[in-house]
Design an enzyme around this catalytic site. Structure first.
Site, PDB file in Angstrom:
ATOM      1  N   GLU A 179       0.896  -1.085   0.100  1.00  0.00           N
ATOM      2  CA  GLU A 179       0.129   0.021   0.115  1.00  0.00           C
ATOM      3  C   GLU A 179       0.807   1.226  -0.211  1.00  0.00           C
ATOM      4  OE1 GLU A 179      -2.828  -0.478   3.104  1.00  0.00           O
ATOM      5  OE2 GLU A 179      -3.990  -1.942   2.013  1.00  0.00           O
ATOM      6  N   GLU A 239      -5.861  -8.242   0.180  1.00  0.00           N
ATOM      7  CA  GLU A 239      -6.380  -7.994   1.466  1.00  0.00           C
ATOM      8  C   GLU A 239      -7.675  -7.510   0.961  1.00  0.00           C
ATOM      9  OE1 GLU A 239      -4.771  -4.975   3.954  1.00  0.00           O
ATOM     10  OE2 GLU A 239      -2.601  -5.642   3.575  1.00  0.00           O
TER      11      GLU A 239
HETATM   12  O1  IFM Z   1      -4.403  -3.229   8.945  1.00  0.00           O
HETATM   13  C1  IFM Z   1      -4.571  -2.754   7.522  1.00  0.00           C
HETATM   14  C2  IFM Z   1      -3.471  -3.326   6.835  1.00  0.00           C
HETATM   15  O2  IFM Z   1      -2.056  -3.119   7.723  1.00  0.00           O
HETATM   16  C3  IFM Z   1      -3.110  -2.550   5.488  1.00  0.00           C
HETATM   17  N1  IFM Z   1      -4.285  -2.631   4.580  1.00  0.00           N
HETATM   18  C4  IFM Z   1      -5.461  -2.209   5.447  1.00  0.00           C
HETATM   19  C5  IFM Z   1      -5.585  -3.011   6.763  1.00  0.00           C
HETATM   20  C6  IFM Z   1      -6.925  -2.533   7.555  1.00  0.00           C
HETATM   21  O3  IFM Z   1      -6.797  -1.130   7.715  1.00  0.00           O
END
Ligand code: IFM
Length: 442
Positions: free
Chosen positions: A166, A351
């Site tokens: 990210e 994710e």
């Molecule tokens: O917890 C985070 C993760 O570290 C990165 N992506 C989003 C998740 C939820 O906020």
């Protein structure tokens, strides 16, 4: 009827994801301080000033945590390797850190889990933060050294490597909005971080390729941006948000350029000669990781500086984070990436998940809302695949309740509940539902 693994092509990879600082316990095993430790120690940054010193103590509980993945019939585990654990001052190797990841990867293989590694999930060593962190170009090349060091130890056994998790969070959320470490609110630092985090990706990818490593990717986050109204001002504001969040990183990686309407704002603050780095940034990748959580409805904010925008709440139900539940945005994101940016490059949903105020009642956690969330997003993934997106896997975020950064331990994303006093792990109803869907006789 709920989906099962048989609704996806053979070989489709199902798993769950975590990140080092959020679960391991940074006080163990000789890890050095990172910029999240000092960010959390500064009043007002993190709920209850909580940090990752102990977290879920995965450092000691990892065998049981890997057993949970295996018992849920998962194929893979997405984990990250902390830079501050492997190189406590950013450059000097900590043998204990390497040994830990060595054991962890072997533990995955012993349980039939494919190790999906992420190199940078935000533990910038404090010694490098002191030298300017991601606003400093040198950090990119120290990162490539870290990538080489950890890969020399475990690269022979991992199934894939993502360079950065990210970049939008690393750069914009942390240097422009000030919500994550290092907490800057400065457009010049932000512009530099927006570029340097991609340069770090490029430098590490080149280094690992040179070592013969394959299956290299990057994990980008995307959101479904919509304008609050059809006025030209709101439409343009949504375009700017889409440019900053959704287009900047993927356009750089896939086309070697930045979106012109974002450069209008960031251009004056970019590092000198940034154009010279674009070939390194846009070198060939083996796959793209997509993190998707929500929709963002945006309107024009006339009285504020560029990018002159703010978010407004959407009408749908929200998660514990206040994020609107909007699965069709995942379908749209995956099909857009396939159509406009990467064609048939393999995609992993690296994710997707939701925070919920889960509570244990008589040893059970009835999180039906998470179960519905998960299956709706699996369906959205399947719909995108029917439209041609080459999605090869799906990872739920997260295996465990964990340290949710500036939100501390309050927001629970896990398939497995963690009692942060006793560290007891209790699988939730969603964990059992996912396990049933992934059973080979599902
Ligand atoms: O917890 C985070 C993760 O570290 C990165 N992506 C989003 C998740 C939820 O906020």
């Amino acid at each position: 009827m709920a989906l099962s693994r048989f609704d996806f092509p053979a070989g489709f990879v199902f798993g769950a994801a975590t990140a080092a600082y959020q679960i391991e316990g940074a006080q163990f095993g000789g890890a050095g301080p990172c910029h999240w430790d000092s960010f959390a120690a500064t009043p007002g940054n993190v709920v209850r000033a909580e940090d990752g010193a102990r977290a879920c103590d995965h450092y000691h509980h990892w065998p049981a945590d890997l057993d949970l993945l295996r018992a849920a019939n998962m194929d893979a585990y997405r984990f990250s390797t902390s830079w501050a654990r492997v190189m406590p001052d950013g450059v000097t190797v900590n043998p204990e850190g390497l040994d830990f990841y060595d054991r962890l990867v072997d533990g995955m293989l012993q349980r039939g889990l494919k190790p999906f590694q992420t190199l940078y999930h935000w533990e910038l060593p404090s010694a490098l933060a002191d030298r300017g962190g991601w606003a400093n170009r040198d950090t990119c090349f120290y990162f490539a050294d870290f990538a080489e060091t950890i890969t020399r130890r475990i690269g022979d056994r991992v199934a894939s490597i993502a360079t950065i998790n990210e970049p939008w969070c690393v750069a914009w959320l942390s240097h422009f909005l000030g919500c994550h470490a290092p907490g800057h609110r400065d457009i010049r630092a932000a512009a530099r971080a927006m570029h340097h985090i991609l340069l770090a990706h490029g430098a590490a990818t080149q280094r690992l390729r040179g070592m013969g490593q394959d299956n290299l990717g990057i994990v980008l986050n995307f959101e479904a941006v919509e304008a609050a109204s059809d006025t030209p001002a709101d439409q343009a504001a949504a375009d700017r948000q889409d440019g900053i969040f959704n287009q900047w990183f993927i356009q750089a990686i896939s086309q070697g350029s930045y979106p012109a309407h974002v450069l209008q704002g960031l251009g004056p603050h970019m590092p000198a000669d940034w154009q010279d780095d674009m070939a390194l940034i846009s070198q060939k990748l083996d796959w793209l990781g997509v993190n998707y959580y929500t929709r963002n409805i945006v309107e024009h904010a006339p009285a504020s500086a560029w990018p002159h925008l703010r978010s407004v709440a959407g009408p749908r139900p929200k998660t514990q984070m206040g994020w609107e539940i909007y699965p069709e945005g995942l379908r749209a994101t995956l099909t857009r990436l396939h159509r406009d940016y990467i064609g048939d490059l393999p995609i992993y949903v690296t994710e997707n998940g939701m925070a919920n105020a889960d509570e244990i009642a008589a040893g059970e956690i009835p999180d039906a809302v998470r179960e519905a969330f998960l299956f709706a997003h699996l369906q959205a993934t399947k719909d995108a695949m029917a439209k041609g997106a080459q999605v090869k896997g799906f990872f739920y975020w997260s295996l465990l309740d964990n340290y949710e950064w500036a939100e501390g331990y309050e927001k629970r994303f896990g398939l497995v509940h963690v009692d942060f006093e006793t560290l007891a792990r209790t699988p939730k109803a969603s964990y059992h539902a996912f396990a049933r869907a992934l059973a080979s006789n599902a």
